[in-house]
Design an enzyme around this catalytic site. Structure first.
Site: not given
Ligand code: ADP
Length: 191
Positions: A14, A89, A128, A134, A146
């Site tokens: 993404k 999400r 990654r 991270r 996740r």
């Molecule tokens: P990825 O898509 O690789 O899991 P992100 O950078 O989008 O990584 O998100 C990292 C973390 O941030 C998620 O595992 C969650 O804990 C939190 N997070 C991000 N966006 C949301 C969301 N829309 N709702 C709830 N938690 C979120």
């Protein structure tokens, strides 16, 4: 305004594809993951609240995420449109986003869904993790949590947009350019 939701599991690409979409279509980027990491880095109250969830691979509670997105949109007046990356999400977040946009007399134009098999996701995330720093990408157990959160809470969001006939599935395996070409053809009808 053209507003796009970029949808897909962790590791679907993404972030990478967002950069291409922003460059071509001039949209403002809202990545909730990036916003949380920024708060974390700055040690804000919101960052402290989000940290325990993020560290464990769990989703941050809806009201926290929705409030943060509302504030962020408010600070981007005059935007040509938004690309939402990693948000919504959950179905509650998707419903809240519809309301936030409706309040501003706009709406989601389409949801682009990147389709990637689970084995490939794990491989990409661990890869990654070697360079991104991270911690949530460096541990297989956290990655599995996740992906589980995605399957349980986020997959229904795709059904939510399908119900509004706004869904568009793109094969997320291939070169970055090939995938972007497919995204572009899907988006061009909206511009
Ligand atoms: P990825 O898509 O690789 O899991 P992100 O950078 O989008 O990584 O998100 C990292 C973390 O941030 C998620 O595992 C969650 O804990 C939190 N997070 C991000 N966006 C949301 C969301 N829309 N709702 C709830 N938690 C979120």
């Amino acid at each position: 305004m053209v507003n796009i939701v970029l949808f897909g599991p962790p590791g679907a690409g993404k972030g990478t594809q967002s950069e291409n979409i922003i460059e071509k279509y001039g949209l403002n980027h809202i990545s909730t993951g990036d916003l949380f990491r920024k708060h974390l880095g700055e040690g804000t109250e919101l960052g402290k609240l989000a940290q325990s969830y993020m560290d464990n691979g769990k989703l941050v509670p809806d009201e926290v995420v929705i409030g943060m997105v509302d504030d962020h949109i408010e600070n981007q007046k005059g935007a040509a449109g938004f690309i939402f990356d990693g948000f919504p999400r959950t179905v509650a977040q998707a419903e809240a986003l519809d309301k936030l946009l409706d309040k501003r007399s706009t709406a989601i134009s389409c949801m682009v869904m990147l389709d990637v098999p689970q084995d490939e996701l794990k491989r990409r995330l661990l890869e990654r993790g070697k360079t991104s720093g991270r911690t949530d990408d460096q541990n297989e157990e956290k990655i599995n949590i996740r992906i589980q959160e995605y399957l349980n809470k986020t997959v229904p969001v795709a059904e939510f947009y399908a119900g509004q006939s706004k869904d568009c599935k793109i094969d997320g395996v291939g070169t970055i350019d090939e995938i972007f070409a497919n995204i572009s053809s899907a988006l061009d009808s909206h511009f």
